[in-house]
Write an enzyme that holds these catalytic residues in place. Structure first.
Site, PDB file in Angstrom:
ATOM      1  N   TRP A 107       0.857  -1.185   0.000  1.00 44.58           N
ATOM      2  CA  TRP A 107       0.000   0.000   0.000  1.00 44.58           C
ATOM      3  C   TRP A 107       0.890   1.230   0.000  1.00 44.58           C
ATOM      4  CZ3 TRP A 107      -4.939  -0.056  -1.171  1.00 44.58           C
ATOM      5  CH2 TRP A 107      -5.686   1.107  -1.006  1.00 44.58           C
ATOM      6  N   ASP A 159       0.567  11.869  -1.614  1.00 48.22           N
ATOM      7  CA  ASP A 159      -0.421  12.874  -1.215  1.00 48.22           C
ATOM      8  C   ASP A 159      -1.598  12.195  -0.513  1.00 48.22           C
ATOM      9  OD1 ASP A 159      -2.069  11.804  -3.214  1.00 48.22           O
ATOM     10  OD2 ASP A 159      -1.716  13.432  -4.621  1.00 48.22           O
ATOM     11  N   GLU A 162      -3.053   9.255  -2.016  1.00 49.94           N
ATOM     12  CA  GLU A 162      -2.144   8.120  -2.126  1.00 49.94           C
ATOM     13  C   GLU A 162      -1.568   8.010  -3.535  1.00 49.94           C
ATOM     14  OE1 GLU A 162      -4.058   6.130   1.647  1.00 49.94           O
ATOM     15  OE2 GLU A 162      -4.911   5.294  -0.153  1.00 49.94           O
ATOM     16  N   GLU A 315     -18.127   7.592  -1.625  1.00 50.27           N
ATOM     17  CA  GLU A 315     -16.885   8.367  -1.764  1.00 50.27           C
ATOM     18  C   GLU A 315     -17.045   9.334  -2.940  1.00 50.27           C
ATOM     19  OE1 GLU A 315     -12.516   6.722  -1.767  1.00 50.27           O
ATOM     20  OE2 GLU A 315     -13.361   6.423  -3.741  1.00 50.27           O
TER      21      GLU A 315
HETATM   22  C1  BGC Z   1      -8.267   8.057  -0.635  1.00 50.66           C
HETATM   23  C2  BGC Z   1      -7.731   8.395   0.734  1.00 50.66           C
HETATM   24  C3  BGC Z   1      -8.581   7.761   1.800  1.00 50.66           C
HETATM   25  C4  BGC Z   1      -8.782   6.280   1.549  1.00 50.66           C
HETATM   26  C5  BGC Z   1      -9.768   5.652   2.501  1.00 50.66           C
HETATM   27  C6  BGC Z   1      -8.380   6.569  -0.767  1.00 50.66           C
HETATM   28  O1  BGC Z   1      -8.899   6.277  -2.019  1.00 50.66           O
HETATM   29  O2  BGC Z   1      -7.411   8.538  -1.627  1.00 50.66           O
HETATM   30  O3  BGC Z   1      -7.731   9.780   0.917  1.00 50.66           O
HETATM   31  O4  BGC Z   1      -7.984   7.962   3.037  1.00 50.66           O
HETATM   32  O5  BGC Z   1      -9.238   6.102   0.240  1.00 50.66           O
HETATM   33  O6  BGC Z   1     -10.998   6.326   2.456  1.00 50.66           O
END
Ligand code: BGC
Length: 358
Positions: A107, A159, A162, A315
């Site tokens: 990860w 960032d 990720e 999301e």
């Molecule tokens: C996002 C992160 C987030 C994670 C869990 C990822 O896709 O880029 O900002 O912390 O998902 O929600």
């Protein structure tokens, strides 16, 4: 559907384990972990909604989990002090299993914003509730993280999405600034003298574009919605600062869909790049701080219109993705995108409470 506030609280409580860890999404294949960034914002939203116990349990969990990695952090810091280049696996993780263990999959772990965010949220909570016991319990974790951030803040790292491991991200630095500044307000001796200012000055000197807005990362003139964090909430500058206002204006021009929500950034292709509910709520938060309440209300209403019949917030939403050709490949790889996303619910609770107060 009962009201979205109650549903949000119920969804978050169902995703919180007895020890306080909070899953990012209970159903999405990749998100069965507790992130410090997501968790802090979920806790912040729960606290705003009156669910103090849930919020406190999250902070406690992280306060107990982080010192388990003291040796790992010490080894890393020793390598740095020796001038050795650490391996990726030497860094502290960006997410933990709910039992506090490390995950076993690969990860993008070297990521600093979550640590700054957690420090910021912890101090807010402790101050708001005069919770000296929590502060005492969290102190070892705080000391560990301040050392970690002090050693690494200038290193390129992933960032908050990720991505972009090789770059330096102003939103990340803002979270670090906010966290360090908060700790200093609580207990000045814990933070090296001048460190928050050094972080702030670095951003102001290096991360403002020729036309006056903050940039996605050093050397990239685009905007990213996470740049809102620079002022809201981390106050690296005030919301009325001209560089912040120029950033908001560019976000509105480039990545806010008229009558819709905001995207993360214009080149986003994750699940095709849809509008993100939590970021739309962030823009609403910035509007509240700028006195643009009607526009905030409109964005919150749009987010509400995106809830499923069961009251779940995703999301991102799929209706107007930036590049459809990337949508199916992600679904094939990881299954449908996160729904519910507990961070979206946390931000919703926060925004509803801010609208009430204002
Ligand atoms: C996002 C992160 C987030 C994670 C869990 C990822 O896709 O880029 O900002 O912390 O998902 O929600």
């Amino acid at each position: 559907m009962s009201n979205l506030i109650d549903t949000s609280i119920a969804i978050i409580l169902a995703g919180q384990s007895a020890n306080g860890a909070v899953v990012a999404s209970p159903t999405f294949s990749q998100y069965g972990y507790s992130w410090l960034r997501d968790g802090m914002w979920i806790a912040y939203g729960m606290d705003a909604a009156g669910e103090y116990d849930s919020a406190r349990r999250f902070y406690r969990w992280a306060a107990e989990t982080l010192p388990r990695y003291q040796t790992k952090a010490d080894l890393l810091l020793a390598k740095l002090a020796n001038g050795d280049t650490p391996a990726e696996a030497d860094y502290l993780p960006t997410r933990f299993r709910l039992d506090g263990d490390l995950g076993t999959e690969d990860w993008p772990d070297f990521q600093l914003d979550g640590y700054g965010a957690w420090l910021w949220g912890l101090v807010k909570f402790v101050n708001r509730h005069n919770d000296d016991d929590l502060w005492a319990a969290a102190r070892p974790a705080v000391v560990l993280l301040v050392r970690y951030l002090a050693a690494l803040w200038q290193s390129p790292n992933y960032d908050c999405w990720e991505e972009h491991r090789q770059h330096i991200h102003p939103a990340t630095l803002a979270a670090i600034y906010g966290g360090l500044n908060a700790v200093r307000q609580r207990e000045p001796a814990l933070v090296p003298v001048g460190l928050p200012e050094a972080v702030r000055d670095f951003v102001l000197q290096n991360a403002v574009s020729a036309d006056g807005h903050f940039m996605k990362y050093l050397g990239n003139n685009e905007v990213d919605s996470s740049l809102l964090w620079i002022a809201v909430p981390y106050r690296l500058v005030e919301p009325t600062d001209s560089r912040f206002l120029a950033t908001v204006a560019k976000i509105e021009r480039d990545i806010l869909r008229p009558d819709g929500g905001v995207y993360r950034y214009a080149a986003d292709t994750y699940f095709g790049g849809g509008e993100w509910l939590l970021l739309t709520l962030w823009l609403a938060w910035a509007y509240i701080e700028l006195g643009r309440r009607d526009e905030a209300a409109k964005l919150i209403a749009w987010v509400e219109s995106q809830a499923t019949a069961e009251g779940q917030l995703a999301e991102q939403v799929e209706g107007h993705v930036l590049d459809q050709s990337y949508f199916q490949p992600w679904v094939d790889r990881w299954g449908t995108s996160a729904l519910p996303l507990l961070w979206s619910h946390g931000m919703y609770l926060l925004l509803k409470s801010l609208m009430k107060e204002d």
